[in-house]
Design a protein around this motif. Structure first.
Motif, short mmCIF file in Angstrom:
data_model
loop_
_atom_site.label_atom_id
_atom_site.label_comp_id
_atom_site.label_asym_id
_atom_site.label_seq_id
_atom_site.Cartn_x
_atom_site.Cartn_y
_atom_site.Cartn_z
N GLU A 148 -0.68 0.33 -1.80
CA GLU A 148 -0.66 -0.88 -1.02
C GLU A 148 -2.21 -1.40 -1.31
OE1 GLU A 148 -1.44 1.36 3.31
OE2 GLU A 148 0.68 0.81 2.58
N GLY A 149 -2.33 -2.58 -1.16
CA GLY A 149 -4.03 -3.07 -1.29
C GLY A 149 -4.27 -2.97 -2.94
N THR A 150 -5.51 -3.34 -3.06
CA THR A 150 -6.08 -3.24 -4.36
C THR A 150 -7.30 -2.61 -4.37
OG1 THR A 150 -5.08 -5.66 -4.95
CG2 THR A 150 -6.91 -4.82 -6.27
N ALA A 151 -7.54 -1.74 -5.41
CA ALA A 151 -8.43 -0.84 -5.25
C ALA A 151 -9.70 -1.65 -6.42
CB ALA A 151 -8.28 0.44 -5.97
N ARG A 152 -10.73 -1.51 -5.67
CA ARG A 152 -12.11 -2.32 -6.60
C ARG A 152 -13.17 -1.22 -5.82
NH1 ARG A 152 -9.48 -6.86 -4.24
NH2 ARG A 152 -8.86 -8.33 -5.98
N ARG A 153 -14.30 -1.20 -6.68
CA ARG A 153 -15.47 -0.64 -6.57
C ARG A 153 -15.83 -0.80 -5.00
NH1 ARG A 153 -17.94 2.79 -9.80
NH2 ARG A 153 -18.86 3.84 -7.83
N GLY A 154 -15.92 -0.02 -4.21
CA GLY A 154 -16.47 -0.03 -2.59
C GLY A 154 -15.38 -0.70 -1.90
N GLN A 155 -14.05 -0.54 -2.46
CA GLN A 155 -12.92 -0.97 -1.60
C GLN A 155 -11.41 -0.10 -1.95
OE1 GLN A 155 -11.93 -5.25 -1.86
NE2 GLN A 155 -14.16 -5.91 -1.50
N PRO A 156 -11.65 0.95 -1.53
CA PRO A 156 -10.63 1.74 -1.81
C PRO A 156 -9.20 1.43 -1.39
CG PRO A 156 -11.64 2.87 -0.20
CD PRO A 156 -12.42 1.55 -0.43
N ALA A 157 -8.14 1.93 -2.09
CA ALA A 157 -6.65 1.57 -1.85
C ALA A 157 -6.09 3.07 -1.78
CB ALA A 157 -6.12 0.73 -2.89
N ALA A 159 -3.00 5.39 -2.49
CA ALA A 159 -2.21 5.86 -4.00
C ALA A 159 -1.59 7.12 -3.47
CB ALA A 159 -3.08 5.94 -4.84
N LYS A 160 -0.37 7.31 -4.19
CA LYS A 160 0.20 8.37 -4.19
C LYS A 160 0.33 9.21 -5.51
CE LYS A 160 5.32 9.83 -4.02
NZ LYS A 160 6.79 9.39 -3.87
N VAL A 161 0.09 10.54 -5.41
CA VAL A 161 -0.14 11.39 -6.57
C VAL A 161 0.77 12.43 -6.37
CG1 VAL A 161 -1.79 12.73 -7.87
CG2 VAL A 161 -2.64 10.98 -6.63
N VAL A 162 1.49 12.88 -7.33
CA VAL A 162 2.39 14.13 -7.41
C VAL A 162 1.83 15.03 -8.19
CG1 VAL A 162 4.71 15.03 -7.88
CG2 VAL A 162 4.49 12.53 -7.42
N ASP A 163 1.95 16.50 -7.45
CA ASP A 163 1.14 17.60 -7.95
C ASP A 163 1.91 18.37 -8.93
OD1 ASP A 163 2.85 19.12 -6.48
OD2 ASP A 163 1.26 19.59 -4.95
N GLN A 164 1.73 19.27 -9.42
CA GLN A 164 2.49 20.06 -10.57
C GLN A 164 3.72 20.62 -9.92
OE1 GLN A 164 -0.67 20.77 -9.53
NE2 GLN A 164 -0.99 23.20 -9.73
N HIS A 165 3.99 20.85 -8.61
CA HIS A 165 4.78 21.36 -7.82
C HIS A 165 5.94 20.47 -7.31
CE1 HIS A 165 2.91 25.12 -7.79
NE2 HIS A 165 1.84 24.78 -7.25
N GLY A 166 5.77 19.04 -7.90
CA GLY A 166 6.58 18.00 -7.10
C GLY A 166 6.20 17.38 -5.99
N GLN A 167 5.03 18.09 -5.03
CA GLN A 167 4.68 17.33 -3.87
C GLN A 167 3.73 16.19 -4.11
OE1 GLN A 167 2.84 21.00 -2.34
NE2 GLN A 167 4.82 21.79 -1.60
N ALA A 168 4.26 15.45 -3.33
CA ALA A 168 3.63 14.04 -3.03
C ALA A 168 2.18 14.21 -2.07
CB ALA A 168 4.11 13.00 -2.48
N HIS A 169 0.89 13.81 -2.70
CA HIS A 169 -0.27 13.70 -1.95
C HIS A 169 -0.55 12.07 -1.87
CE1 HIS A 169 -0.76 18.03 -2.27
NE2 HIS A 169 -0.30 17.86 -3.39
N TYR A 170 -1.05 11.81 -0.57
CA TYR A 170 -1.53 10.34 -0.46
C TYR A 170 -3.26 10.31 -0.31
CZ TYR A 170 3.17 9.62 0.34
OH TYR A 170 4.81 9.74 -0.21
N VAL A 171 -3.78 9.80 -1.33
CA VAL A 171 -5.20 9.74 -1.05
C VAL A 171 -5.66 8.31 -1.57
CG1 VAL A 171 -5.35 12.09 -2.38
CG2 VAL A 171 -5.28 9.87 -3.86
N MET A 172 -7.26 8.28 -1.20
CA MET A 172 -7.63 6.83 -1.36
C MET A 172 -8.63 6.64 -2.88
SD MET A 172 -6.71 5.26 1.36
CE MET A 172 -7.85 3.90 1.44
N ILE A 173 -8.32 5.81 -3.58
CA ILE A 173 -8.89 5.85 -4.83
C ILE A 173 -9.80 4.59 -4.99
CG2 ILE A 173 -6.91 7.14 -5.81
CD1 ILE A 173 -6.12 4.70 -7.04
N GLU A 174 -10.79 4.56 -5.62
CA GLU A 174 -11.35 3.46 -6.09
C GLU A 174 -11.33 3.62 -7.79
OE1 GLU A 174 -15.33 3.12 -5.01
OE2 GLU A 174 -14.76 2.98 -2.84
N PRO A 175 -11.86 2.41 -8.37
CA PRO A 175 -11.94 2.36 -9.91
C PRO A 175 -13.28 3.17 -10.34
CG PRO A 175 -11.49 0.35 -9.24
CD PRO A 175 -11.82 1.04 -7.87
N HIS A 176 -12.90 3.88 -11.42
CA HIS A 176 -14.20 4.57 -12.00
C HIS A 176 -15.37 3.73 -12.44
CE1 HIS A 176 -16.48 7.78 -14.14
NE2 HIS A 176 -16.20 7.22 -15.13
#
Length: 211
Positions: A148-157, A159-176
């Protein structure tokens, strides 16, 4: 000695002992509740700022790969032993046990330190348990999707990340990169982490497609 269990100054340790036995019985009859993983993605669920929560978990012995109830049983046992030792030493030196609140505080610190070593020992003698706990740092170089949302520098959104065990993690990301934008539903590669915030490269960047 048994009479000490019933005195107010020892009551907190007696309660800890009873709870420890109860949890041990739950584990023994195989209810499977101990397989609840205490993952380190807690720092993405709460706002911890710059606090390194995984380091604190390591000090407590929570990152040893033990089921949470096994870890808790160990902690209660260490707390009980430390508490009785504190009160026995106090009785021998001062002629009377400490107030339960003071003794409990000392026992909590001593028991927590003891449990860090005990948890490591238990993790080594229980090789049949395969932990699915991952360190937050392990999510770096994994793909995620903005929910949800749009990730920009200074404005994190978010995101969902799935690890090597198939478990979902929900984190905040910004563009590099400053000029990148990652919209909802778009994928990105997590390339670095600062505290609880991840920085990601959009999958549309051709430099990262082969990874």
């Amino acid at each position: 000695m048994f009479a000490n269990f019933l005195t107010p100054d020892y009551a907190i340790f007696s309660i800890a002992f009873v709870v420890m036995v109860g949890i041990g019985l739950i584990e023994a009859i195989g209810l499977g509740l101990g397989n609840f993983d205490f993952g380190t993605d807690l720092d993405s669920a709460v706002d911890v700022g710059d606090m390194e929560l995984p380091d604190a978990l390591g000090w407590l012995g929570l990152k040893q790969g033990l089921p949470i109830l096994v870890w808790l049983t160990s902690l209660l046992g260490c707390f009980t032993i430390a508490g009785f030792a504190v009160q026995q030493v106090s009785t021998a030196v001062l002629g009377a046990p400490l107030h339960w609140g003071i003794a409990g505080g000392v026992a909590l610190l001593a028991g927590g330190a003891m449990n860090a070593f005990t948890a490591g020992w238990l993790a080594r003698i229980l090789p049949e348990y395969e932990s699915t706990i991952v360190d937050t740092e392990d999510l770096v170089m994994r793909r995620g999707m903005v929910l949800e949302g749009t990730a920009r520098r200074g404005q994190p959104a978010r995101a969902k990340v799935v690890d090597q065990h198939g478990q979902a993690h929900y984190v905040m990301i910004e563009p590099h990169n400053d000029g990148d934008i990652i919209g909802a539903g778009e994928g990105a590669l997590l390339v670095r982490r600062v505290g609880a915030l991840f920085f990601a490269q959009p999958e549309t960047d051709s430099n990262f497609r082969p990874i």
